[in-house]
Design a protein around this motif. Structure first.
Motif, PDB file in Angstrom:
ATOM      1  N   GLY A 100       0.766  -1.239   0.000  1.00 58.11           N
ATOM      2  CA  GLY A 100       0.000   0.000   0.000  1.00 58.11           C
ATOM      3  C   GLY A 100       0.796   1.287   0.000  1.00 58.11           C
ATOM      4  O   GLY A 100       0.200   2.363  -0.072  1.00 58.11           O
ATOM      5  N   ARG A 103       0.260   3.116  -3.325  1.00 57.85           N
ATOM      6  CA  ARG A 103      -1.138   3.574  -3.378  1.00 57.85           C
ATOM      7  C   ARG A 103      -1.353   4.809  -2.517  1.00 57.85           C
ATOM      8  O   ARG A 103      -1.937   5.797  -2.955  1.00 57.85           O
ATOM      9  CB  ARG A 103      -2.078   2.456  -2.916  1.00 57.85           C
ATOM     10  N   ASP A 104      -0.854   4.778  -1.273  1.00 54.83           N
ATOM     11  CA  ASP A 104      -1.085   5.883  -0.350  1.00 54.83           C
ATOM     12  C   ASP A 104      -0.389   7.173  -0.804  1.00 54.83           C
ATOM     13  O   ASP A 104      -0.974   8.253  -0.750  1.00 54.83           O
ATOM     14  CB  ASP A 104      -0.618   5.502   1.060  1.00 54.83           C
ATOM     15  N   THR A 106       0.631   7.944  -3.955  1.00 57.36           N
ATOM     16  CA  THR A 106       0.075   8.453  -5.213  1.00 57.36           C
ATOM     17  C   THR A 106      -1.337   9.005  -5.030  1.00 57.36           C
ATOM     18  O   THR A 106      -1.737   9.923  -5.748  1.00 57.36           O
ATOM     19  CB  THR A 106       0.101   7.381  -6.325  1.00 57.36           C
ATOM     20  N   ARG A 107      -2.078   8.476  -4.091  1.00 58.24           N
ATOM     21  CA  ARG A 107      -3.407   9.029  -3.798  1.00 58.24           C
ATOM     22  C   ARG A 107      -3.265  10.466  -3.296  1.00 58.24           C
ATOM     23  O   ARG A 107      -3.959  11.365  -3.771  1.00 58.24           O
ATOM     24  CB  ARG A 107      -4.141   8.191  -2.759  1.00 58.24           C
ATOM     25  N   LEU A 108      -2.351  10.673  -2.352  1.00 60.87           N
ATOM     26  CA  LEU A 108      -2.144  12.025  -1.826  1.00 60.87           C
ATOM     27  C   LEU A 108      -1.680  12.969  -2.937  1.00 60.87           C
ATOM     28  O   LEU A 108      -2.162  14.096  -3.056  1.00 60.87           O
ATOM     29  CB  LEU A 108      -1.119  12.005  -0.692  1.00 60.87           C
ATOM     30  N   ALA A 110      -2.223  12.740  -6.184  1.00 60.43           N
ATOM     31  CA  ALA A 110      -3.339  12.995  -7.098  1.00 60.43           C
ATOM     32  C   ALA A 110      -4.326  13.991  -6.489  1.00 60.43           C
ATOM     33  O   ALA A 110      -4.840  14.870  -7.188  1.00 60.43           O
ATOM     34  CB  ALA A 110      -4.045  11.693  -7.456  1.00 60.43           C
ATOM     35  N   GLU A 111      -4.586  13.874  -5.187  1.00 58.95           N
ATOM     36  CA  GLU A 111      -5.497  14.806  -4.514  1.00 58.95           C
ATOM     37  C   GLU A 111      -4.983  16.240  -4.581  1.00 58.95           C
ATOM     38  O   GLU A 111      -5.767  17.183  -4.553  1.00 58.95           O
ATOM     39  CB  GLU A 111      -5.694  14.394  -3.052  1.00 58.95           C
ATOM     40  N   GLN A 112      -3.668  16.404  -4.687  1.00 60.74           N
ATOM     41  CA  GLN A 112      -3.065  17.736  -4.764  1.00 60.74           C
ATOM     42  C   GLN A 112      -2.864  18.198  -6.210  1.00 60.74           C
ATOM     43  O   GLN A 112      -2.294  19.259  -6.454  1.00 60.74           O
ATOM     44  CB  GLN A 112      -1.720  17.749  -4.023  1.00 60.74           C
TER      45      GLN A 112
END
Length: 172
Positions: A100, A103-104, A106-108, A110-112
């Motif tokens: 993970g 995932r964790d 790249t998620r952050l 992408a959110e930015q």
């Protein structure tokens, strides 16, 4: 000239890159840039090719015919690069391996609104303990509107949760 972006994957054996290069050259194509690597017995790469409009269809057909050598080619037309509305930032990350992490992070990102331009990861043993350590090096395209301090703060908070060391530096 038309531009193509090719993704190739094939069993790792001698001559695969030469077959692809020969195919491109036979159709007056120009190999512009590429990133290629071998992993777990497979060879994979992504490359950008310029080809005269009159040779485009024949090149695409010939690239698809490389399947007879177990070379799979996915073809996309190259889009026009948007004007530069981002700044390049290098990111290095090291921490205990666990599912993970990618995932964790790249998620952050992408959110930015951050785009991952390049990402290299590997797991290797720690020097003293031989415990598996996850290493990641990335080149990020950070929007000009996003403060590097804000991004650093959000990534550091996540890094604390993930128990990883994280470093960002400007690539200007």
């Amino acid at each position: 000239m038309d531009h193509l972006v090719l993704t190739v994957i094939a069993p790792d054996k001698s001559g695969q890159v030469e077959r692809i290069a020969q195919c491109i050259a036979e159709h007056n194509g120009n190999w512009l840039e590429s990133r290629m690597s071998r992993m777990a017995g497979q060879f994979a790469g992504i490359l950008r090719v310029a080809v005269p409009a009159e040779s485009y269809d024949e090149l695409v057909e010939s690239l698809q015919a490389l399947g007879k050598y177990d070379i799979r080619v996915l073809i996309a037309e190259s889009g026009i690069e948007p004007s530069c509305t981002w700044k390049p930032i290098a990111m290095e990350l090291v921490g205990n391996d666990r599912p993970g992490i990618v995932r964790d992070i790249t998620r952050l990102l992408a959110e930015q609104g951050v785009n991952v331009e390049r990402l290299t990861t590997e797991v290797r043993p720690a020097p003293m303990s031989s415990e598996p350590l996850f290493h990641a090096d990335a080149l990020l395209a950070v929007p000009l509107t996003l403060s590097l301090d804000v991004l650093q703060g959000k990534l550091e908070a996540l890094a604390d949760d993930l128990m990883v060391e994280l470093e960002l530096r400007s690539e200007d």
